[in-house]
Design an enzyme around this catalytic site. Structure first.
Site, mmCIF file in Angstrom:
data_model
loop_
_atom_site.group_PDB
_atom_site.id
_atom_site.type_symbol
_atom_site.label_atom_id
_atom_site.label_comp_id
_atom_site.label_asym_id
_atom_site.label_seq_id
_atom_site.Cartn_x
_atom_site.Cartn_y
_atom_site.Cartn_z
ATOM 1 N N HIS A 240 0.837 -1.207 0.000
ATOM 2 C CA HIS A 240 0.000 0.000 0.000
ATOM 3 C C HIS A 240 0.867 1.250 0.000
ATOM 4 C CE1 HIS A 240 -3.118 -2.849 1.035
ATOM 5 N NE2 HIS A 240 -4.020 -1.908 0.894
ATOM 6 N N PRO A 241 0.400 2.269 -0.723
ATOM 7 C CA PRO A 241 1.150 3.538 -0.692
ATOM 8 C C PRO A 241 0.847 4.281 0.610
ATOM 9 C CG PRO A 241 -0.850 3.813 -1.960
ATOM 10 C CD PRO A 241 -0.813 2.361 -1.548
ATOM 11 N N GLN B 96 -8.339 8.314 -1.233
ATOM 12 C CA GLN B 96 -7.638 9.365 -0.486
ATOM 13 C C GLN B 96 -8.377 10.699 -0.634
ATOM 14 O OE1 GLN B 96 -3.466 9.287 -0.036
ATOM 15 N NE2 GLN B 96 -3.214 7.214 -0.803
ATOM 16 N N PHE C 146 0.963 2.697 7.260
ATOM 17 C CA PHE C 146 -0.317 2.742 7.968
ATOM 18 C C PHE C 146 -1.445 2.587 6.958
ATOM 19 C CE2 PHE C 146 -3.859 5.532 9.425
ATOM 20 C CZ PHE C 146 -4.212 4.837 10.565
ATOM 21 N N VAL C 147 -2.269 1.558 7.138
ATOM 22 C CA VAL C 147 -3.399 1.332 6.231
ATOM 23 C C VAL C 147 -4.696 1.454 7.023
ATOM 24 C CG1 VAL C 147 -4.549 -0.314 4.712
ATOM 25 C CG2 VAL C 147 -2.051 -0.158 4.706
ATOM 26 N N ALA D 7 -9.842 4.428 3.952
ATOM 27 C CA ALA D 7 -9.947 5.891 3.845
ATOM 28 C C ALA D 7 -11.372 6.336 3.529
ATOM 29 C CB ALA D 7 -8.968 6.403 2.788
HETATM 30 N N1 GUN Z 1 -6.745 3.217 2.606
HETATM 31 C C1 GUN Z 1 -7.443 3.157 1.464
HETATM 32 N N2 GUN Z 1 -6.638 3.143 0.429
HETATM 33 C C2 GUN Z 1 -5.387 3.206 0.947
HETATM 34 C C3 GUN Z 1 -4.130 3.240 0.361
HETATM 35 O O1 GUN Z 1 -3.981 3.208 -0.847
HETATM 36 N N3 GUN Z 1 -3.073 3.333 1.208
HETATM 37 C C4 GUN Z 1 -3.201 3.371 2.545
HETATM 38 N N4 GUN Z 1 -2.105 3.486 3.298
HETATM 39 N N5 GUN Z 1 -4.377 3.304 3.133
HETATM 40 C C5 GUN Z 1 -5.441 3.239 2.306
#
Ligand code: GUN
Length: 174
Positions: A67-68, A88, A119-120, A123
């Site tokens: 995950h980014p 995001q 940290f995921v 979002a």
């Molecule tokens: N929550 C929803 N999408 C992402 C994402 O791409 N990266 C992270 N870190 N949390 C997320």
């Protein structure tokens, strides 16, 4: 898109449609294709949850590592996946003040230094304030708790991505 349309997809088509329901982890879509026919969307999600839950801890960490960062370098460069960009944005992370951005980046760095993955959080279910609070709280967890917490968030992200695909892809167009 109906579940019968999903069940009729060959593996290439399935992976191309569902390959990013878990961010940058098309292997998972490739793996769960073997579990067809699915009875409904819940069944797809259950197969996916089962696959993730059976992974050893380093596999779960690998999913999180794919995950980014939230509002990180890739976001700034416009290089997020389509799904992550939308998520995001939905959380308001594209309109952070300079101060909020600095706080988020500082906490993200602290979090990654402690756990070795980003940290995921789902979002779309959390606005920017809840994300910052969640980060402040979760950075205090131990590694095992945090790996499991992150993975549960991945499942929530995945569910919303799955539902989007089912809604936005009329079977006739495939
Ligand atoms: N929550 C929803 N999408 C992402 C994402 O791409 N990266 C992270 N870190 N949390 C997320």
């Amino acid at each position: 898109m109906k579940i019968e349309d999903v069940n009729a997809l060959d593996s290439d088509a399935f992976i191309s449609l569902f390959g990013n329901i878990v961010e940058n982890c098309s292997l998972i879509a490739a793996a769960i294709w073997s579990s067809r026919p699915f009875s409904d969307v819940d069944d797809i999600q259950n197969q996916l949850n089962k696959f993730i839950d059976l992974l050893p801890r380093n596999g779960k960490e690998g999913i999180l590592r794919n995950h980014p960062d939230l509002a990180g370098r890739l976001a700034a460069a416009g290089q997020l996946t389509r799904e992550s960009t939308q998520e995001q944005k939905a959380a308001g992370l594209d309109t952070l003040t300079a101060e909020e951005k600095e706080k988020l980046n500082k906490l993200n760095t602290e979090y990654k230094a402690k756990f070795g993955f980003p940290f995921v959080i789902c979002a779309r279910e959390n606005k920017k304030d809840a994300i910052l609070k969640g980060l402040e709280h979760r950075v205090q967890n131990d590694l095992e708790t945090e790996t499991l917490t992150g993975v549960e968030e991945v499942k929530k992200i995945c569910r919303l991505r799955l539902l989007d695909i089912m809604e936005n892809h009329p079977g006739a167009k495939l």
